[in-house]
Design an enzyme around this catalytic site. Structure first.
Site, PDB file in Angstrom:
ATOM      1  CG  ASP A   1      -1.437  -1.391   1.118  1.00 28.90           C
ATOM      2  OD1 ASP A   1      -2.574  -1.443   0.202  1.00 28.90           O
ATOM      3  OD2 ASP A   1      -2.178  -2.026   1.911  1.00 28.90           O
TER       4      ASP A   1
ATOM      5  CD  GLU B   1      -5.180  -2.433   5.101  1.00 22.41           C
ATOM      6  OE1 GLU B   1      -4.440  -3.304   4.646  1.00 22.41           O
ATOM      7  OE2 GLU B   1      -4.961  -1.226   4.441  1.00 22.41           O
TER       8      GLU B   1
END
Length: 262
Positions: free
Chosen positions: A35, A144
């Site tokens: 990420d 997330e």
């Protein structure tokens, strides 16, 4: 997914937001994970100053090596990228020592310390952001940030903007390939890096990202009773985590005082 079109869209969005905020550029914490690698390249492609910070706290050696490799590669690829390493291990060790409590009396001590690592990194990112006029750029993805809440409130959840929060983890991997993220990062097992021992995201959540993305896609139009076997198990995991995360994404509750009492 049209990866190149998505990349162009995010890069333009980042440039527009920085201009509106009158910010010079971006600061990003680099973990050695997929990420932060993707977000840092997207920020670098804006042409605006992009500061990469490695913020190790008792970090695993493989995480450190991937983070450092990525920062070196980006500095070679983009003239607007700078990087620094701020070893927060001594600071964290001092914090833990100053706040030592009886571990037997507090079952959440380990988790509290793990979250303290994330919050210490957030403080550092904002310090450097304010020094240089940069926006603290989030690295959370859709599953997330809005699915299972796999982030620390006021830690890695404390950011100025979130360029990949509308993309699933699977889609982030697609962007990583299109952005030529180093293969070692693309193949690394996802982990939040908040523990002395290696704990993968799957071990902590009990399901893989593709499984959780499936559950997010069918939620809330179904209940666990609609499924069986592993699907039912994953749905229950997602439902539990999603319910527990609401305090992280909803506005802070305000006690409204009746006018008659004022």
């Amino acid at each position: 997914m049209q990866a190149q079109a998505v990349i162009e869209h995010i890069v333009n969005w980042l440039k527009d937001y920085a201009a509106q905020a009158r910010a010079k550029g971006f600061v990003i914490g680099i973990s050695g994970g997929i990420d932060s690698a993707v977000v840092s390249i997207l920020a670098a492609k804006t042409g605006l100053p992009t500061l990469l910070l490695e913020l190790p706290i008792r970090q695993q050696a493989d995480q450190v090596s991937r983070a450092q490799l990525h920062m070196q590669q980006l500095q070679q690829r983009f003239a607007n990228v700078s990087a620094a390493r701020v070893d927060l291990t001594p600071t964290f060790n001092q914090f833990a020592a100053d706040n030592e409590v009886d571990g037997n009396a507090f079952t959440n001590k380990a988790l509290a310390l793990a979250n303290a690592r994330s919050r210490l990194r957030m403080v550092t990112l904002y310090y450097y952001g304010q020094l240089h006029g940069l926006l603290v750029t989030g690295t959370g993805n859709k599953i997330e940030d809005f699915g299972v809440g796999f982030f620390t409130k006021y830690g890695d959840g404390g950011v100025d903007l979130s360029p990949i929060a509308d993309l699933t983890k699977t889609q982030v991997y697609e962007l990583a390939a299109a952005l030529d993220v180093d293969v070692s990062i693309q193949k690394a097992v996802p982990t939040d890096g908040l523990w002395d021992e290696e704990r993968t995201d799957e071990q902590q959540m009990g399901a893989t990202y593709p499984e959780l993305e499936w559950a997010m896609g069918v939620y809330p139009d179904h209940t666990a009773a609609d499924f069986s076997g592993r699907e039912q198990e994953v749905f229950q995991i997602y439902d539990r985590l999603h319910r527990a995360m609401q305090h992280k994404v909803n506005p802070i509750p305000v006690c409204v005082i009746p006018q008659a009492l004022l």
